[in-house]
Design an enzyme around this catalytic site. Sequence first.
Site, mmCIF file in Angstrom:
data_model
loop_
_atom_site.group_PDB
_atom_site.id
_atom_site.type_symbol
_atom_site.label_atom_id
_atom_site.label_comp_id
_atom_site.label_asym_id
_atom_site.label_seq_id
_atom_site.Cartn_x
_atom_site.Cartn_y
_atom_site.Cartn_z
ATOM 1 N N GLY A 99 -0.715 1.031 -16.717
ATOM 2 C CA GLY A 99 -0.427 2.483 -16.430
ATOM 3 C C GLY A 99 0.465 2.861 -17.132
ATOM 4 O O GLY A 99 0.912 2.682 -18.114
ATOM 5 N N GLY A 100 0.948 4.321 -16.909
ATOM 6 C CA GLY A 100 2.158 4.969 -17.388
ATOM 7 C C GLY A 100 3.304 4.174 -17.416
ATOM 8 O O GLY A 100 4.189 4.494 -18.468
ATOM 9 N N THR A 143 2.486 -2.759 -17.201
ATOM 10 C CA THR A 143 1.262 -3.517 -17.594
ATOM 11 C C THR A 143 1.397 -4.771 -16.683
ATOM 12 O O THR A 143 2.264 -5.347 -16.106
ATOM 13 C CB THR A 143 1.238 -3.824 -18.754
ATOM 14 O OG1 THR A 143 1.615 -2.689 -19.763
ATOM 15 C CG2 THR A 143 0.086 -4.509 -19.264
ATOM 16 N N VAL A 144 -0.115 -4.901 -16.084
ATOM 17 C CA VAL A 144 -0.267 -6.141 -15.331
ATOM 18 C C VAL A 144 -1.029 -7.069 -16.083
ATOM 19 O O VAL A 144 -2.065 -6.789 -16.524
ATOM 20 C CB VAL A 144 -1.113 -5.774 -13.973
ATOM 21 C CG1 VAL A 144 -1.209 -6.788 -12.989
ATOM 22 C CG2 VAL A 144 -0.102 -4.677 -13.203
ATOM 23 N N LYS A 175 3.395 -8.056 -13.223
ATOM 24 C CA LYS A 175 3.566 -6.726 -13.364
ATOM 25 C C LYS A 175 5.054 -6.611 -14.185
ATOM 26 O O LYS A 175 5.902 -7.133 -13.718
ATOM 27 C CB LYS A 175 3.702 -6.100 -12.274
ATOM 28 C CG LYS A 175 3.749 -4.451 -12.308
ATOM 29 C CD LYS A 175 3.358 -3.672 -11.204
ATOM 30 C CE LYS A 175 3.451 -2.319 -11.114
ATOM 31 N NZ LYS A 175 2.995 -1.523 -9.784
ATOM 32 N N ASP A 215 0.960 6.507 -0.875
ATOM 33 C CA ASP A 215 -0.242 6.392 -1.949
ATOM 34 C C ASP A 215 -1.406 5.538 -1.930
ATOM 35 O O ASP A 215 -1.824 4.782 -2.466
ATOM 36 C CB ASP A 215 0.505 5.990 -3.352
ATOM 37 C CG ASP A 215 -0.377 6.478 -4.571
ATOM 38 O OD1 ASP A 215 -1.065 7.381 -4.409
ATOM 39 O OD2 ASP A 215 -0.208 6.210 -5.713
#
Length: 470
Positions: A19-20, A23-24, A39, A133
């Site tokens: 994502g922004g 990283t996973v 992560k 979320d």
Amino acid sequence: MDQPPRIGRYSLVRRVGAGGFATVWLARDEQLDAEVAVKILSENWVEDEDVRRRFLAEGRFLRKVDSLYVVGVHDIGEADDGRPFMVLTYADGGTLADRIKAGQLEFGEAVRIITQVGRGLKHLHARGVLHRDVKPANVLFRTDPAGDRAMLSDLGLGKSLAEVSRITMPGGTPAYVAPEQVLGERLDHRADLYSLGAVAYAAFTGQAPHGVVSLGAVMQIDSPPPSMTTLREDVPDAIDVVVRRALEPDRDQRWPDLDSFLNALREAHTTGKVPAGLVPAAEMPKPSPAAVPVDQETAPASSGQTTVAAKPKRSRRAGVITALAAVVLAAAGGYGGYRYVLTRPVEVDNTPLSVKVPRDWHQKAVDAGKSLVVSTDTAAWQTNPNTEGVFVGLVNSRTLPSTATAPEGCSPATPEKSGDAVTFRYSCNNVPTVVERYQQVNDTTQLRVQVRDDNPTTRQEVLDSAKYQP
């Protein structure tokens, strides 16, 4: 960045998500001979103390909860390059978003998944944490001997219930967020209940309720979404009534708690009848404005309890200007702010290019269907380096560039290679900062994206949103 061989004691196998901000990786814990997910904060955010703080806060929230239905944190540490990382339960079964995209879910399967996600939310709430979320992409599946199990993940927007008892900054994913959360009002467990109802709506129909793509549009919602039978004819009426009750914009008209919603959903599925005693929300008496404790002032009483003085309920329309101002301020922040920076999807007609941009990038220019510029002033894009916006286009090349010409007002940048892409982050003086990425999309074609904007959150999110989907 290129894949490192290991992070801490964990050997990396492959990247499974990005994502922004992080990283996973799928990794192996060699000491325990087990698969885990690692992560790690993206290297371009390592110096941002607010982002680091929020990243670590997510780990603490997850660590508070020992639940089969919430992704667990097993370790936390710092990589050799100074980036924090956390080790999570590895979910090998993909996401609910993947399953919804693959086709309609059987009703019993959807009820099972929503029930398990609801249990995860109950466990979070019992530990004093609001998720904020809940959406299909944040519902992961882990394979068990008896089948698979749904688990909640990603508490990047998580807050303690003590914090959300005060007015909060707006945030969330537009298609699934409760209206009161967008308005920055004081929150309680019913915000997550609304989001779970929205996930249920998507699980049963394949589409999110209302179809909104911006937080501004969420502010305008004044009724539950259309009946699910308009999207899928065989949805039982009883299930439709139960789910849409969870999606009342006025939280006082929703189910009072998660147990009420989940029990009613299971009963509706099992019996095919609207649960006994359920009065449709539309027919419930509306509380008088003076009795609605939304805008509250609290003071400790002598007994140690809290005395609540109710004010008249603020209308949603009246709060729009204040909330919009809060969104602008929040967009300049760190971790989590990117979730509501992008408000407008833009596509090139009859071509496979698309990008999401801030609302004030309102002009679009298309070149022969092969590229587009979206900005505040497309006529000035080529000649004025102060123009904010994004260029998305296709480049014929088999090899990623190792150098790139710095834009006007910017210094040359060192390439950052990651898999099939290379990124150049330029340092600029007296003009908006620029980031540029080349991504190999097939053997002969690259997607080139250049973003100009001084807000690092906006730059990263616009960059990551650009897509080529032939």
